[in-house]
Design an enzyme around this catalytic site. Structure first.
Site, short mmCIF file in Angstrom:
data_model
loop_
_atom_site.label_atom_id
_atom_site.label_comp_id
_atom_site.label_asym_id
_atom_site.label_seq_id
_atom_site.Cartn_x
_atom_site.Cartn_y
_atom_site.Cartn_z
N ASP A 8 25.46 13.52 -15.36
CA ASP A 8 24.47 13.75 -14.32
C ASP A 8 24.48 15.22 -13.90
O ASP A 8 23.44 15.81 -13.62
CB ASP A 8 24.78 12.88 -13.09
CG ASP A 8 24.54 11.41 -13.38
OD1 ASP A 8 24.22 11.08 -14.54
OD2 ASP A 8 24.67 10.60 -12.44
N TYR B 42 22.68 17.41 -16.29
CA TYR B 42 21.23 17.17 -16.16
C TYR B 42 20.68 17.92 -14.94
O TYR B 42 19.68 18.63 -15.02
CB TYR B 42 20.98 15.66 -16.04
CG TYR B 42 19.51 15.31 -15.90
CD1 TYR B 42 18.69 15.29 -17.01
CD2 TYR B 42 18.96 15.02 -14.66
CE1 TYR B 42 17.34 14.98 -16.90
CE2 TYR B 42 17.62 14.70 -14.52
CZ TYR B 42 16.81 14.68 -15.65
OH TYR B 42 15.49 14.37 -15.54
N LEU C 19 -4.29 -13.64 -13.73
CA LEU C 19 -3.92 -14.72 -14.64
C LEU C 19 -4.02 -16.07 -13.97
O LEU C 19 -3.78 -16.19 -12.77
CB LEU C 19 -2.47 -14.53 -15.11
CG LEU C 19 -2.18 -13.32 -15.98
CD1 LEU C 19 -0.68 -13.14 -16.12
CD2 LEU C 19 -2.82 -13.49 -17.34
N LYS D 74 7.64 -12.15 -15.88
CA LYS D 74 6.58 -11.71 -14.96
C LYS D 74 7.24 -11.02 -13.77
O LYS D 74 7.77 -11.66 -12.88
CB LYS D 74 5.74 -12.89 -14.50
CG LYS D 74 4.57 -12.46 -13.65
CD LYS D 74 3.62 -13.62 -13.43
CE LYS D 74 2.39 -13.19 -12.65
NZ LYS D 74 2.70 -12.69 -11.33
N LYS E 6 1.38 -14.85 -23.71
CA LYS E 6 0.17 -14.26 -24.30
C LYS E 6 0.02 -14.69 -25.75
O LYS E 6 1.01 -14.67 -26.49
CB LYS E 6 0.25 -12.73 -24.25
CG LYS E 6 0.35 -12.20 -22.84
CD LYS E 6 0.56 -10.69 -22.81
CE LYS E 6 0.71 -10.27 -21.35
NZ LYS E 6 1.14 -8.87 -21.21
N CYS F 39 -15.19 -31.97 16.99
CA CYS F 39 -14.86 -30.61 16.56
C CYS F 39 -14.12 -29.90 17.70
O CYS F 39 -14.60 -29.90 18.83
CB CYS F 39 -16.13 -29.85 16.20
SG CYS F 39 -15.86 -28.10 15.90
N CYS G 8 -16.91 -26.90 18.80
CA CYS G 8 -18.25 -27.17 19.34
C CYS G 8 -18.36 -28.60 19.86
O CYS G 8 -19.39 -28.99 20.41
CB CYS G 8 -19.33 -26.89 18.30
SG CYS G 8 -19.38 -28.15 17.00
N CYS H 30 -22.17 -24.50 14.69
CA CYS H 30 -20.83 -24.47 15.28
C CYS H 30 -20.28 -23.02 15.28
O CYS H 30 -20.24 -22.38 14.23
CB CYS H 30 -19.91 -25.37 14.46
SG CYS H 30 -18.18 -25.25 14.92
#
Ligand code: IVH
Length: 685
Positions: free
Chosen positions: A33, A36, A83, A116, A293, A412, A415, A435
């Site tokens: 590291d 780098y 999908l 996935k 797939k 309801c 309403c 409503c």
């Protein structure tokens, strides 16, 4: 400028890119590291001395840059589809049977099965090997330009590494998943806690939040990673299977998920699924299932796509996570079409990284069927992104908790109109079209992502505008002025102006989007797409339609046809639409090249069994060439294709004197026209 400096900088960049690939993609560094970091610092120093030598693919571009004020929009050349799901083994077998039926083949189909990842779908555009634009999926058609944030992800190559055998293609649109590792997620949240900031609920949210940061320097500090899984158009790379494609992407420098398997048949797919389900908890990142797939691109192209998802792939989801909690109360909500949905409020509980405090009960019948009462301990489950649901009541020792019956409403809740339960239906409804709850729901739907997608007019804003009596029906939205909004709670000049601008811009749309937004019963995106295609963007024609005409459209059944007809015959609706149209809408037809299509103006009807392909495939093929497909004989039909055992439709066709083709003639017509038709190269993802 000294040439040797330029050479030196280029050499450093190549060296850094090589080591970054070893470290971030191959997980196999060959230098320490520290070495780098030293190379990197040397490059930064040189570039700051010679800023004119900085290039877009320099590794220095990974550290961020100045914050943006907003993201630009990017239109995907090929839509980014989603999908369909399979939730168990049986549904995977069903998927395979559907493929075989569509392709009319008995031959074994081979697949590629890929984990996935639960992150964020992104698209990376490379021009002549150089990473130029990266974007989010957005609504599938248009996403956001997050290029600079994506450049901070070290496993995304800034320049493709071509090889002797394969130069980088001119244009390559790579698709894949950006994600956070569990470790990275944990550290991020710990740091946020320490800094007194709110924590992310799960790695997915954290990844999304990090990529939608306007300040790329912040993104650069988040340990994001990327797996490539496809390209937008299979023609961009010369290969013929998904397996080969991933190998090529690997050669170009991308990270490919090592748990990807080639499967000879659906049984091997199922094996791999069980395997992944077993080991998922040992992985350093979250996966929520496996993507299956069809391996062959030839078959993929034949299978094509539906409105939202390809036929050739499916997401096999792991079984739902289940937990128990206490059912506190039930509220009855009124939907856009009057459906009454019981919504349970629950004692908050963490389920797969998400805190859940309410869940749907689908319909009133479910309460009775499951024998639920307030105070019950219940088992709840959440599968994928699906809304959590109550599976069942969990028995507890008698008298442990007080159980209070749930009162089922007869009227309801909004309403107070008497509710109805139509015969043979499961859903109780409020039949009052006026409503207020239904009206509000409709307005919320109209401006939402599934509707006109008007930014700034989300659920909260619509509730506010409705409750303040500013917007009562759809046309009121288009009459809104900045001045109507600016003084309301939570609004300011900028947000008001933006919303009005978005409203006005939304008038330029497609007929499909507009019809979806109207919220007609049984008319979702798919049916709206069929209507758009059939009426070629002409709304007036659709308004005048009758049931018979609608039934001619392949994919529309009697229930939907009746619902559409009833909707456009309703005098209140007609009045509303005429007010709306006065604001001037224009509907772009999605298929602009229709006139140039070889089958433009033709209407096919298929009857009987074909030998070489299924009827479904035949329909898709002629549609791709610009024809329409009818499901009933009428004078509008131009070509009747008769397979084996054609049935009564053939007689009717003869009576009307229509042109009748036998399979052989049909295939000749197709192959004659289909050669090199680019449209068949449908998008891959
Ligand atoms: S293929 C049309 N492959 O799952 C094909 N998707 O609904 C769609 N995803 O958000 C993409 N891993 O980003 C594909 N190996 C994989 C995937 C994958 C994760 C995500 C994708 C999208 C969702 C698809």
């Amino acid at each position: 400028m000294p040439e040797d400096i330029q050479n030196k900088i280029q050499k450093l960049r190549d060296e850094i890119a090589f080591h970054a690939h070893r470290y971030y993609v191959l997980d196999d560094p060959v230098i320490s590291d520290m070495e780098y970091d030293r190379l990197f610092q040397e490059l930064l120093d040189l570039e700051s001395e010679y800023p004119e030598l900085v290039t877009p693919d320099s590794p220095s571009q990974r550290v961020g840059g100045e914050p943006l004020s907003e993201f630009e929009q990017v239109e995907h050349t090929f839509p980014m589809l989603s999908l369909e799901n399979a939730f168990n083994e049986e549904e995977l077998h069903d998927f395979e049977s559907r493929l075989k039926r569509f392709l009319r083949t008995e031959q074994t189909i081979s697949f590629l099965a890929e984990p996935k990842l639960d992150g964020l779908a992104v698209e990376l555009v490379y021009e002549n090997g150089l990473f130029v634009v990266g974007s989010t999926r957005g609504d599938g058609r248009i996403g956001e330009d997050i290029t600079r944030n994506l450049k901070t992800i070290h496993s995304i190559p800034l320049r493709l590494s071509g090889s002797k055998n394969m130069a980088a293609p001119e244009l390559l649109e790579v698709r894949g998943e950006a994600y956070l590792t569990l470790e990275g997620f944990k550290t991020l949240n710990e740091n946020r806690l320490a800094a007194g900031e709110s924590v992310f609920a799960n790695p997915r949210n954290a990844a999304a939040g990090s990529l939608r940061q306007l300040d790329p320097k912040i993104t650069a500090q988040r340990p994001l990673d990327f797996f490539a899984y496809g390209i937008s158009d299979t023609a961009q790379i010369p290969c013929s299977t998904q397996k080969e494609l991933l190998q090529q992407l690997d050669l170009l420098g991308f990270k490919i998920n090592p748990l990807t398997r080639y499967c000879e048949d659906i049984f091997q797919v199922i094996d791999h699924f069980s395997y992944l389900q077993e080991i998922r908890h040992t992985l350093p990142y979250d996966i929520d299932g496996m993507v299956v797939k069809v391996n062959s691109f030839e078959l993929q192209n034949r299978l094509g796509s539906k409105a939202r998802s390809p036929r050739w792939a499916i997401a096999a989801k792991f079984s739902a996570t289940q937990v128990t909690t206490i059912l506190k109360d039930v509220e009855f909500q009124v939907g856009r079409t009057g459906a009454i949905t019981p919504v349970a409020s629950l004692e908050p509980v963490n389920i797969g990284g998400v805190v859940v405090s309410s869940s749907t009960l689908h319909n009133i019948g479910q309460i009775q069927k499951k024998g639920l009462m307030k105070g019950d301990r219940v088992l709840i489950q959440r599968a994928g992104d699906v809304i959590p649901e109550i599976v069942k009541r969990v028995e507890e020792p008698e008298g442990k908790r007080t159980r209070i019956p749930i009162r089922i409403p007869e009227n309801c809740p909004v309403c107070h109109h008497r509710l109805i339960l139509p015969e043979k239906e499961a859903v109780t409804r409020c039949p009052n079209p006026h409503c207020p709850a239904q009206r509000l729901r409709l307005l919320i739907h109209f401006t939402s992502k599934a509707g006109m997608d008007i930014e700034g007019l989300g659920k909260k804003a619509m509730e506010q505008l409705y409750n303040e009596n500013i917007v009562k029906d759809i046309p009121d939205i288009y009459g809104l002025k900045s001045a109507d909004l600016v003084d309301l709670d939570g609004w300011a000049e900028k947000s008001a102006n933006n919303a009005v601008k978005a409203i006005q811009e939304s008038r330029n749309t497609t007929l499909a989007r507009f019809i979806s937004a109207l919220g007609i019963r049984y008319v979702g995106e798919e049916v709206a797409g069929l209507l758009d295609e059939y009426y070629e963007g002409k709304f007036e024609q659709l308004m005048q339609t009758d049931e018979d005409e609608l039934l001619e459209i392949e994919g529309i059944g009697p229930q939907t046809a009746k619902s559409i007809r009833d909707y456009f015959q309703d005098s209140d609706v007609r009045y509303m639409l005429s007010r709306l149209m006065d604001f001037g809408f224009s509907f772009a037809s999605p298929k602009k090249n229709r006139e140039e299509s070889p089958f433009a103006g033709l209407v096919f009807l298929f009857t009987g069994t074909l030998a070489a392909m299924s009827r479904d495939e035949a329909k898709v093929r002629v549609k791709e060439l610009g024809a329409k497909v009818a499901s009933q004989i009428s004078r509008k039909v131009t070509h009747v294709v008769a397979g084996d055992k054609p049935g009564s439709k053939l007689n009717k066709a003869r009576e009307l004197g229509l042109e009748i083709l036998h399979e052989q003639e049909f295939t000749e017509l197709l192959t004659g026209k289909a050669v090199n038709n680019k449209k068949q190269q449908l998008s891959m993802f």
